[in-house]
Write a protein that holds these residues in place. Structure first.
Motif, PDB file in Angstrom:
ATOM      1  N   MET A 195       0.843  -1.185   0.000  1.00 48.19           N
ATOM      2  CA  MET A 195       0.000   0.000   0.000  1.00 48.19           C
ATOM      3  C   MET A 195       0.886   1.246   0.000  1.00 48.19           C
ATOM      4  SD  MET A 195      -2.948   1.055   2.632  1.00 48.19           S
ATOM      5  CE  MET A 195      -3.567   2.686   2.611  1.00 48.19           C
ATOM      6  N   ILE A 196       0.487   2.231  -0.779  1.00 45.86           N
ATOM      7  CA  ILE A 196       1.212   3.497  -0.845  1.00 45.86           C
ATOM      8  C   ILE A 196       0.661   4.419   0.235  1.00 45.86           C
ATOM      9  CG2 ILE A 196       1.739   5.499  -2.270  1.00 45.86           C
ATOM     10  CD1 ILE A 196       1.346   3.669  -4.717  1.00 45.86           C
ATOM     11  N   PRO A 197       1.535   4.958   1.084  1.00 50.18           N
ATOM     12  CA  PRO A 197       1.067   5.851   2.152  1.00 50.18           C
ATOM     13  C   PRO A 197       0.351   7.086   1.584  1.00 50.18           C
ATOM     14  CG  PRO A 197       3.358   5.226   2.495  1.00 50.18           C
ATOM     15  CD  PRO A 197       2.972   4.743   1.140  1.00 50.18           C
ATOM     16  N   PRO A 198      -0.742   7.515   2.223  1.00 49.68           N
ATOM     17  CA  PRO A 198      -1.492   8.675   1.742  1.00 49.68           C
ATOM     18  C   PRO A 198      -0.642   9.934   1.584  1.00 49.68           C
ATOM     19  CG  PRO A 198      -2.739   7.528   3.428  1.00 49.68           C
ATOM     20  CD  PRO A 198      -1.388   6.896   3.388  1.00 49.68           C
ATOM     21  N   LEU A 199       0.280  10.173   2.496  1.00 53.90           N
ATOM     22  CA  LEU A 199       1.137  11.360   2.389  1.00 53.90           C
ATOM     23  C   LEU A 199       1.965  11.321   1.105  1.00 53.90           C
ATOM     24  CD1 LEU A 199       2.315  13.984   3.445  1.00 53.90           C
ATOM     25  CD2 LEU A 199       3.946  12.624   4.782  1.00 53.90           C
ATOM     26  N   TYR A 200       2.469  10.149   0.760  1.00 55.75           N
ATOM     27  CA  TYR A 200       3.246  10.015  -0.468  1.00 55.75           C
ATOM     28  C   TYR A 200       2.392  10.364  -1.679  1.00 55.75           C
ATOM     29  CZ  TYR A 200       6.121   8.075  -4.149  1.00 55.75           C
ATOM     30  OH  TYR A 200       6.861   7.923  -5.292  1.00 55.75           O
ATOM     31  N   LEU A 201       1.154   9.894  -1.688  1.00 56.67           N
ATOM     32  CA  LEU A 201       0.256  10.193  -2.813  1.00 56.67           C
ATOM     33  C   LEU A 201      -0.019  11.685  -2.932  1.00 56.67           C
ATOM     34  CD1 LEU A 201      -2.293   7.252  -2.489  1.00 56.67           C
ATOM     35  CD2 LEU A 201      -0.460   7.517  -4.177  1.00 56.67           C
ATOM     36  N   VAL A 202      -0.196  12.356  -1.806  1.00 52.16           N
ATOM     37  CA  VAL A 202      -0.430  13.808  -1.817  1.00 52.16           C
ATOM     38  C   VAL A 202       0.788  14.535  -2.378  1.00 52.16           C
ATOM     39  CG1 VAL A 202      -0.741  15.841  -0.339  1.00 52.16           C
ATOM     40  CG2 VAL A 202      -2.120  13.789   0.034  1.00 52.16           C
ATOM     41  N   LEU A 203       1.978  14.162  -1.907  1.00 56.44           N
ATOM     42  CA  LEU A 203       3.205  14.811  -2.383  1.00 56.44           C
ATOM     43  C   LEU A 203       3.442  14.539  -3.857  1.00 56.44           C
ATOM     44  CD1 LEU A 203       5.503  14.073   0.682  1.00 56.44           C
ATOM     45  CD2 LEU A 203       4.407  16.247   0.071  1.00 56.44           C
ATOM     46  N   TRP A 204       3.172  13.329  -4.289  1.00 56.19           N
ATOM     47  CA  TRP A 204       3.340  12.950  -5.690  1.00 56.19           C
ATOM     48  C   TRP A 204       2.390  13.759  -6.570  1.00 56.19           C
ATOM     49  CZ3 TRP A 204       1.360   7.844  -8.133  1.00 56.19           C
ATOM     50  CH2 TRP A 204       1.920   7.664  -9.389  1.00 56.19           C
ATOM     51  N   GLU A 205       1.149  13.883  -6.143  1.00 58.69           N
ATOM     52  CA  GLU A 205       0.177  14.658  -6.907  1.00 58.69           C
ATOM     53  C   GLU A 205       0.599  16.126  -7.006  1.00 58.69           C
ATOM     54  OE1 GLU A 205      -4.614  15.441  -7.154  1.00 58.69           O
ATOM     55  OE2 GLU A 205      -3.764  14.810  -5.253  1.00 58.69           O
ATOM     56  N   GLN A 206       1.121  16.686  -5.921  1.00 54.91           N
ATOM     57  CA  GLN A 206       1.594  18.069  -5.945  1.00 54.91           C
ATOM     58  C   GLN A 206       2.712  18.242  -6.966  1.00 54.91           C
ATOM     59  OE1 GLN A 206       2.641  18.924  -1.885  1.00 54.91           O
ATOM     60  NE2 GLN A 206       0.531  19.250  -1.255  1.00 54.91           N
ATOM     61  N   GLN A 207       3.628  17.288  -7.005  1.00 53.11           N
ATOM     62  CA  GLN A 207       4.723  17.376  -7.973  1.00 53.11           C
ATOM     63  C   GLN A 207       4.216  17.274  -9.401  1.00 53.11           C
ATOM     64  OE1 GLN A 207       7.889  14.556  -6.758  1.00 53.11           O
ATOM     65  NE2 GLN A 207       9.174  16.294  -7.251  1.00 53.11           N
ATOM     66  N   LEU A 208       3.311  16.357  -9.643  1.00 51.89           N
ATOM     67  CA  LEU A 208       2.783  16.180 -11.001  1.00 51.89           C
ATOM     68  C   LEU A 208       2.022  17.409 -11.480  1.00 51.89           C
ATOM     69  CD1 LEU A 208       1.563  12.484 -10.879  1.00 51.89           C
ATOM     70  CD2 LEU A 208       3.569  13.385 -12.075  1.00 51.89           C
ATOM     71  N   ASN A 209       1.421  18.128 -10.566  1.00 52.73           N
ATOM     72  CA  ASN A 209       0.655  19.317 -10.933  1.00 52.73           C
ATOM     73  C   ASN A 209       1.500  20.574 -11.065  1.00 52.73           C
ATOM     74  OD1 ASN A 209      -1.875  18.083 -11.159  1.00 52.73           O
ATOM     75  ND2 ASN A 209      -2.177  18.147  -8.955  1.00 52.73           N
ATOM     76  N   ASN A 210       2.762  20.496 -10.719  1.00 55.02           N
ATOM     77  CA  ASN A 210       3.653  21.651 -10.813  1.00 55.02           C
ATOM     78  C   ASN A 210       4.452  21.561 -12.114  1.00 55.02           C
ATOM     79  OD1 ASN A 210       5.549  23.657 -10.584  1.00 55.02           O
ATOM     80  ND2 ASN A 210       6.084  23.191  -8.466  1.00 55.02           N
ATOM     81  N   GLN A 211       4.003  22.282 -13.138  1.00 48.18           N
ATOM     82  CA  GLN A 211       4.645  22.219 -14.451  1.00 48.18           C
ATOM     83  C   GLN A 211       6.076  22.773 -14.447  1.00 48.18           C
ATOM     84  OE1 GLN A 211       3.373  20.695 -17.234  1.00 48.18           O
ATOM     85  NE2 GLN A 211       1.867  19.995 -15.754  1.00 48.18           N
ATOM     86  N   GLN A 212       6.401  23.616 -13.488  1.00 50.43           N
ATOM     87  CA  GLN A 212       7.737  24.208 -13.430  1.00 50.43           C
ATOM     88  C   GLN A 212       8.826  23.181 -13.136  1.00 50.43           C
ATOM     89  OE1 GLN A 212       8.410  27.263 -14.318  1.00 50.43           O
ATOM     90  NE2 GLN A 212       6.267  27.795 -14.591  1.00 50.43           N
ATOM     91  N   ILE A 213       8.472  22.075 -12.505  1.00 52.37           N
ATOM     92  CA  ILE A 213       9.489  21.092 -12.142  1.00 52.37           C
ATOM     93  C   ILE A 213       9.454  19.846 -13.016  1.00 52.37           C
ATOM     94  CG2 ILE A 213       9.673  21.866  -9.745  1.00 52.37           C
ATOM     95  CD1 ILE A 213       7.955  19.455  -8.958  1.00 52.37           C
ATOM     96  N   GLN A 214       8.543  19.800 -13.976  1.00 48.74           N
ATOM     97  CA  GLN A 214       8.453  18.643 -14.855  1.00 48.74           C
ATOM     98  C   GLN A 214       9.533  18.711 -15.931  1.00 48.74           C
ATOM     99  OE1 GLN A 214       6.462  16.071 -14.186  1.00 48.74           O
ATOM    100  NE2 GLN A 214       5.897  17.256 -12.397  1.00 48.74           N
ATOM    101  N   ARG A 215      10.199  17.611 -16.147  1.00 52.90           N
ATOM    102  CA  ARG A 215      11.234  17.546 -17.171  1.00 52.90           C
ATOM    103  C   ARG A 215      10.610  17.053 -18.469  1.00 52.90           C
ATOM    104  NH1 ARG A 215      16.674  14.103 -16.385  1.00 52.90           N
ATOM    105  NH2 ARG A 215      15.328  12.347 -16.745  1.00 52.90           N
ATOM    106  N   PRO A 216      10.899  17.737 -19.581  1.00 52.04           N
ATOM    107  CA  PRO A 216      10.317  17.313 -20.856  1.00 52.04           C
ATOM    108  C   PRO A 216      10.818  15.917 -21.261  1.00 52.04           C
ATOM    109  CG  PRO A 216      11.556  19.368 -21.097  1.00 52.04           C
ATOM    110  CD  PRO A 216      11.730  18.910 -19.700  1.00 52.04           C
TER     111      PRO A 216
END
Length: 59
Positions: free
Chosen positions: A1-22
């Protein structure tokens, strides 16, 4: 099982286009590591174009 906090942090990263690598950088690295310099050069050029466009948008 993936911890809920990890899922929240992962979602925040995915939604931040400034840190996404092409994806072009991933392709460049893969072709470079496999020794296909011609294809690596193509994807490096794509990445550099993307970065140039991104910087122009920020100005």
């Amino acid at each position: 099982m993936i911890p809920p906090l990890y899922l929240v942090l992962w979602e925040q990263q995915l939604n931040n286009q400034q840190i996404q690598r092409p994806i072009s950088m991933n392709f460049f690295q893969a072709f470079h590591q496999s020794g296909n310099q011609q294809e690596a050069g193509h994807w490096l050029s794509q990445y550099q174009s993307f970065i140039g466009e991104s910087r122009a948008d920020d100005e």
